[in-house]
Design a protein around this motif. Structure first.
Motif, PDB file in Angstrom:
ATOM      1  N   THR A 120       0.805  -1.178   0.008  1.00 42.53           N
ATOM      2  CA  THR A 120      -0.077  -0.114  -0.034  1.00 42.53           C
ATOM      3  C   THR A 120       0.897   1.232   0.080  1.00 42.53           C
ATOM      4  O   THR A 120       0.488   2.164  -0.903  1.00 42.53           O
TER       5      THR A 120
ATOM      6  N   LEU B  93       1.179   4.340  -2.767  1.00 45.57           N
ATOM      7  CA  LEU B  93       1.116   5.696  -2.372  1.00 45.57           C
ATOM      8  C   LEU B  93       2.267   6.668  -2.711  1.00 45.57           C
ATOM      9  O   LEU B  93       2.328   7.533  -3.263  1.00 45.57           O
TER      10      LEU B  93
ATOM     11  N   PHE C  58      -0.791  13.825   1.110  1.00 45.95           N
ATOM     12  CA  PHE C  58       0.050  12.621   1.103  1.00 45.95           C
ATOM     13  C   PHE C  58       0.088  11.994   2.554  1.00 45.95           C
ATOM     14  O   PHE C  58      -0.013  10.842   2.604  1.00 45.95           O
TER      15      PHE C  58
ATOM     16  N   LEU D 269      -3.151  10.601   3.603  1.00 45.29           N
ATOM     17  CA  LEU D 269      -3.269   9.306   2.790  1.00 45.29           C
ATOM     18  C   LEU D 269      -2.324   8.233   3.738  1.00 45.29           C
ATOM     19  O   LEU D 269      -2.604   6.957   3.994  1.00 45.29           O
ATOM     20  N   LEU D 270      -1.083   8.542   3.780  1.00 47.64           N
ATOM     21  CA  LEU D 270      -0.075   7.888   4.445  1.00 47.64           C
ATOM     22  C   LEU D 270      -0.480   7.116   5.868  1.00 47.64           C
ATOM     23  O   LEU D 270      -0.377   5.922   6.195  1.00 47.64           O
TER      24      LEU D 270
ATOM     25  N   SER E 219      -3.087   4.430   5.869  1.00 44.97           N
ATOM     26  CA  SER E 219      -2.718   3.185   5.579  1.00 44.97           C
ATOM     27  C   SER E 219      -1.684   2.582   6.358  1.00 44.97           C
ATOM     28  O   SER E 219      -1.311   1.452   5.959  1.00 44.97           O
TER      29      SER E 219
END
Lengths: 429, 429
Positions: free
Chosen positions: A187, A191, A203, A206-207, A210
């Motif tokens: 994942t 990304l 970013f 989202l990081l 995940s």
């Protein structure tokens, strides 16, 4: 109903000027590859579909192949890339071939993509691969070839940049240094591959989403690593890892040989699943065409997939569409003109009688067309001029008898009365 | 399970020596075509299926296409031949293009056939087409190019024969002279196409059974015509027809220009439905390879199928598989060797230090490989020798310091101590 005259969507017809431009690119590719001792090979454009199932990227295989079933029930596809084919060929003669093995090819490859700038459904791709050389000497040679091609096209060092990274280093950072789990790594890598297309805050969000809660402490050190601009900005444990040392050594070796426009970029992932060590990518620096043009890397495991002893391999692919965009952007694409040296224009019904003259001129190495349409001379001249032919030779019965012909330069309008032998001399100088 | 290393059935992998042989053929094709003033073009290998429905032979379209439906639902096929594609391209720019238009290409084409000698599923094919020249001057030019290519390959006149016929003449004989019905003509033409593969008695029996009872009187005159060895043996009404006069004039014009190995063959049909006038075929005369190699003809109606003004067109196609068989049969295929001028062999860990020397040699136009495997010298020499490299340059620290290197010829074992500049001179002579 009349048939459609357009080519299949996302592909190109090559009219003579387009083909001349493509041939110019092919010639530079082949000349530089040969200068490094590489030999040309080729393979069929149709391959069994299962050749790509193992190691080509998931996206290409499931969404972009031109796959079909042949009349004998075989599941096949137009090749979406050349690397599996060349690995197959090397595997088929693994023991007979002599290493280091240096091979190049310029195949067309097919992907079902949405046509856009720099991306078509059919493109031609230089493939350069070195088999049987481990370590950075091999990596250095492959990147040197890519760079020499850019130089042969007339590119200056500030027009492009070569990004360097290492799959081994990525693996070390994610698995051993930061201790992410297998699923997380997949994942995160996806990304990071999109990092430069996202806003920094987006970013990071989202990081964080995940990464599992017990790994949140690793987000900050990961961001530091991802933002490192060169090796010195990496944590000690990372920069002292052998893969980082190799990559740094490679960058130094390239710089020593004059290839100074490289950067270390830990975010460079490259899509293919078969890369095992260094990866690189060449990017256009022009603001209006700032994009990845082509790249490659080391894939030591692919030949072994065919049940033979593995062989160390490093290579790259370079497409004609992206390089054409680059050459146009930087005004490096030459102008092309007719390859006809002289058009012979006929006055009277002498087509049969002029054959000996035509044969003489052609056997001297000249490219000679003849206008056999029986039109008026001014129409014949206009036709020759329209396709860019610079010289015409006007021949009638009198000229055939005397052996002296009128050579006219259509650019300068200058005329000369010359023998066949003198014509060859005049046009070859 | 290990992946299969074999190429798709009926196709070829081109290892470097195979590719050199093919490139030799491509180079002769391009050189001769250009010498007649032709310019190269190309088009995508995928075309809409309906491009072939109108005029390609029934057998090819219904049994031999590599057709499939793309991910967007379009019915497409790998091109089985190039003629419809080039007609499409000319039609697309019918008004902009200047005539006479001289184009050539060397596409790969695909047909689902039973692989056999001279016939594979993928082959490359020179296509040469002349647009905008009516009559035998155009026919003569096209056949002259085909003949010049055979001569450029080193063929002698007794190694091949050029068969000539005319669709117009066939139509006149069957429809007007012998007054067969439409359906009969189709059947008879198919039968005549196989005439040389049948015993004479068998052919006559099949012919009689396919002709209606009220036409039986025409069998004898038809047989006489089919057995004519030249124009003089044709009935007056046939040989005085304009199409026969044209064909005879073409044969005389070719002979005058030295192309003496032509024969009139009224049984020559050629498979494609688009031919409208002269057709020709080049046959190998060697007993062990006595077969049709390639051919072409006039197809004035094809461009008009795209809803534009028709244009007079004549052309031919010549495949790489059949011509390779011919060259091998007549011992005309050259031997190929490595294109590497010199392999630089390294003594010690000096890969990085040798780069300046490599760059100097390459920039002088030499093809230079370097052995970066760190193996013992004798192993490096063996590898170079195995791929046919004739010269090696042995370089260690001492040589780099002194600027004098040991150049060894692996065939003669001769050694010379030379500077970089002298090496270039020695290898270029």
């Amino acid at each position: 109903m009349a048939l459609n005259t357009q080519p299949y969507k996302g592909t190109r017809d090559f009219y003579p000027k387009d083909k001349q431009a493509q041939n110019y690119i092919f010639d530079v590719w082949a000349r530089v590859a040969k200068s490094f001792g590489y030999e040309q090979y080729d393979s069929p454009i149709v391959e069994p579909l299962d050749l790509y199932l193992a190691k080509t990227s998931e996206e290409i295989v499931s969404e972009q192949t031109y796959e079909f079933t042949d009349r004998g029930g075989r599941k096949v596809t137009l090749r979406p890339e050349m690397t599996p084919s060349v690995s197959r060929m090397v595997a088929a003669k693994r023991q007979e071939l002599s290493y280091p093995l240096r091979w190049f090819s310029t195949p067309n490859v097919w992907r079902y993509e949405r046509p856009q700038r720099g991306r078509l459904r059919e493109h031609w791709q230089l493939n350069v691969d070195l088999f049987g050389v481990e370590g950075i000497a091999g990596d250095h040679e492959i990147i040197s070839i890519a760079d020499s091609i850019m130089q042969a096209f007339g590119a200056k060092r500030d027009m492009y940049v070569i990004k360097l990274n290492s799959r081994k280093l990525i693996n070390f950072i994610f698995h051993e240094h930061l201790k992410f789990g297998e699923a997380e790594v997949v994942t995160i890598i996806r990304l990071v591959d999109k990092m430069h297309k996202l806003e920094p805050a987006e970013f990071v969000a989202l990081l964080e989403s995940s990464i599992s809660p017990d790994q949140r402490d690793s987000v900050e050190p990961l961001l530091e690593i991802l933002n490192a601009k060169d090796f010195s900005q990496l944590p000690d444990a990372v920069k002292s890892h052998q893969s980082a040392k190799n990559l740094h050594g490679l960058q130094m070796m390239l710089a020593k040989a004059g290839v100074t426009n490289t950067v270390f970029d830990i975010t460079l992932m490259r899509g293919f699943d078969y890369y095992t060590d260094i990866v690189f990518e060449v990017n256009d620096t022009a603001p209006e065409n700032n994009r990845s043009m082509f790249g490659g890397g080391r894939y030591d495991g692919l030949v072994g997939q065919f049940g033979v002893e593995p062989v160390a391999t490093v290579g790259f692919g370079m497409g004609d569409v992206t390089i054409t965009d680059f050459l146009i952007t930087h005004k490096l694409l030459p102008e092309f003109t007719s390859n006809v040296d002289v058009a012979v224009l006929l006055v009277g019904d002498i087509y049969s009688d002029v054959q000996a003259l035509l044969a003489e001129l052609r056997s001297s190495g000249l490219n000679v067309s003849v206008d056999s349409t029986n039109r008026k001379l001014d129409k014949q001249i206009k036709s020759a001029d329209k396709v860019g032919i610079k010289n015409v030779l006007i021949v009638g019965e009198q000229e055939l008898e005397s052996g002296t012909y009128k050579l006219k330069n259509l650019e300068t309008s200058q005329e000369q009365a010359l023998s066949a032998h003198e014509i060859v001399g005049a046009l070859k100088q």
